[in-house]
Scaffold this active site. Structure first.
Site, PDB file in Angstrom:
ATOM      1  N   ARG A 193      -3.719  19.219   2.165  1.00  0.00           N
ATOM      2  CA  ARG A 193      -4.501  19.559   0.970  1.00  0.00           C
ATOM      3  C   ARG A 193      -5.751  20.793   1.322  1.00  0.00           C
ATOM      4  NH1 ARG A 193      -5.261  13.491  -1.462  1.00  0.00           N
ATOM      5  NH2 ARG A 193      -3.533  13.235   0.692  1.00  0.00           N
ATOM      6  N   HIS A 252     -10.108   6.619  -2.477  1.00  0.00           N
ATOM      7  CA  HIS A 252     -10.177   5.775  -1.134  1.00  0.00           C
ATOM      8  C   HIS A 252     -10.533   4.738  -1.649  1.00  0.00           C
ATOM      9  CE1 HIS A 252      -8.620   8.855   1.623  1.00  0.00           C
ATOM     10  NE2 HIS A 252      -7.384   8.928   1.374  1.00  0.00           N
ATOM     11  N   GLU A 267      -7.741  -2.236   4.419  1.00  0.00           N
ATOM     12  CA  GLU A 267      -7.270  -1.592   3.191  1.00  0.00           C
ATOM     13  C   GLU A 267      -6.551  -3.072   2.675  1.00  0.00           C
ATOM     14  OE1 GLU A 267      -7.936   2.814   2.248  1.00  0.00           O
ATOM     15  OE2 GLU A 267      -6.165   1.966   3.379  1.00  0.00           O
ATOM     16  N   ARG A 273      -1.181  -1.607  -4.236  1.00  0.00           N
ATOM     17  CA  ARG A 273      -2.527  -0.575  -4.431  1.00  0.00           C
ATOM     18  C   ARG A 273      -2.491   0.842  -5.345  1.00  0.00           C
ATOM     19  NH1 ARG A 273      -3.292   4.952  -0.775  1.00  0.00           N
ATOM     20  NH2 ARG A 273      -4.827   5.821  -1.069  1.00  0.00           N
ATOM     21  N   ASN A 316       0.946  -1.181   0.110  1.00  0.00           N
ATOM     22  CA  ASN A 316       0.050   0.059  -0.335  1.00  0.00           C
ATOM     23  C   ASN A 316       1.156   1.579   0.439  1.00  0.00           C
ATOM     24  OD1 ASN A 316      -1.863   2.245   0.313  1.00  0.00           O
ATOM     25  ND2 ASN A 316      -2.913   0.417   1.581  1.00  0.00           N
TER      26      ASN A 316
END
Length: 396
Positions: free
Chosen positions: A237, A176, A380, A87, A7
């Site tokens: 961000r 996501h 995940e 990922r 990931n």
């Protein structure tokens, strides 16, 4: 079945080696670790069952070097593998689900890197160096964007000239995906209901933040767009803003477009507003005596709350609002800030349940709340491992 999952973040490389049962659904990590702050001050940890912990600070030139060091630390019986999964943040137009790596797919992912220059290139570097080490093992990619391929045209299309969207492939992709899909699947399991019966609002709140509206078990809208910059306020961000700000700052500060974009990605959000930190925990400690930290927290929570209201309007009704990610899972005060004032929309939280010590999956809505509130910690890596196993078994 044993699947090694990588990931990749912009400056991190997380991995888990997951052993799945015969069904391919349940599994556990037999090894895990993280390369953090990749660069001159990197730190790598590798933990594996029945092995001493590998814990080292050293310079790492890039994600590929981090991956090579991880494979060295795992060498031996631990690396008995059936597949390796990666990922990828941006899958572009081509990826609609987990896919086995081909030369054509790699070319398409290289093309999609123009929309995710911070994330796709290091992930693809990692994939290639691992593939060199294990050329005969199936290499599988799972893209963040795939979960959101079900967004209808009116939700995914930007209001710019059509010929430009067609020429450059500009549209809202969403990100996501594995996190939002995990929350959906776990809630279906916890509630004993089929995916197709569920209307949910899922929140992944961490360094990056996004919110997704799920109708009848599929994504119909999400806050991130062409890139992971759009939407909620995040650690560094900006999230949503007036696009004219870019050209105005470019002229006023004599900045190139790339420099303005860098500022919006790395110098904005919680860090930019507070002027002190991108870490939610530090801001929560500072807020009582720091107006800028308090403003950052208030803005963050307000923007999430606005999106919840918007997505309730888009869905018409929702069964639950689900919190995941580092902030969503661990900050009771941020959850309280977000949920306060949503009673008119059918959302009532129970302060005592919300403030209880972290205890994994849990409901914190008040009795009788028309819309349930849940915390569902993300996994995940397990989601990606399951998807990879399903692809290998069924081809889809």
């Amino acid at each position: 079945m044993r699947i090694l999952v990588f990931n990749c973040g912009s400056s991190t490389l997380k991995f888990e080696l997951i052993e799945l049962d015969d069904s391919g659904c349940d599994g556990h990590a037999v090894a895990r670790g993280l390369a953090d702050r990749i660069g001159p001050d990197a730190h790598l940890t590798v933990e594996a069952d029945n092995r001493p912990k590998f814990d080292r600070s050293q310079a790492l030139a890039d994600h590929a070097e981090a991956a090579s060091l991880i494979l060295e630390a795992l060498d031996g019986d631990t690396l008995t593998l059936d597949a390796i999964a990666h990922r990828i943040v941006h899958g572009g137009e081509q990826m609609t689900g987990p896919s086995i790596v081909t030369a054509e797919l790699l070319d398409a992912l290289d093309q999609a890197s123009r929309f995710a220059p911070l994330h796709n290139p290091p992930a693809l570097k990692t994939l290639r160096v691992v593939q060199q080490r294990f050329p005969r093992l199936p290499a599988i990619v799972a893209a963040d964007t795939s979960f959101h391929r079900t967004m209808p045209p009116y939700a995914r299309t930007y209001a710019i000239p059509h010929e430009l969207t067609a020429r450059y492939g500009i549209r809202r992709f969403g990100f996501h995906g594995p996190g939002h899909a995990w929350m959906l699947e776990r809630y279906a399991s916890l509630s004993g209901r089929p995916l197709s019966s569920l209307n949910l609002i899922t929140l992944q709140l961490g360094a990056g933040c996004s919110i997704t509206a799920i109708r009848a078990g599929v994504s119909v809208d999400t806050s991130m767009g062409l890139t992971p910059l759009e939407g909620l306020m995040m650690a560094t961000r900006s999230g949503d803003l007036d696009p004219a700000i870019l050209s105005y700052l470019g002229r006023a500060e004599r900045l190139t477009p790339d420099r303005v974009e860098h500022m919006l990605n790395f110098d904005s959000g919680l860090l930019g507003v507070s002027g002190r930190s991108k870490d939610m925990r530090e801001l929560e400690q500072a807020a009582p005596n720091d107006d800028a930290a308090e403003l950052a927290l208030t803005m963050f929570s307000y923007r999430v709350r606005k999106y919840i209201g918007a997505y309730l309007a888009a869905l018409g009704n929702a069964d639950a609002v689900i919190f995941g990610g580092g902030i969503g899972e661990h900050s009771a005060s941020v959850r309280a800030r977000i949920c306060a004032g949503l009673e008119a929309l059918g959302i009532y939280f129970e302060p005592a349940l919300n403030a209880a010590p972290d205890a994994g999956e849990r409901c914190f809505s008040a009795d009788g709340s028309p819309i349930a509130l849940w915390v569902i910690p993300l996994n995940e890596e397990l989601y990606i491992a399951r998807a990879a196993a399903r692809l290998l078994r069924t081809g889809s």
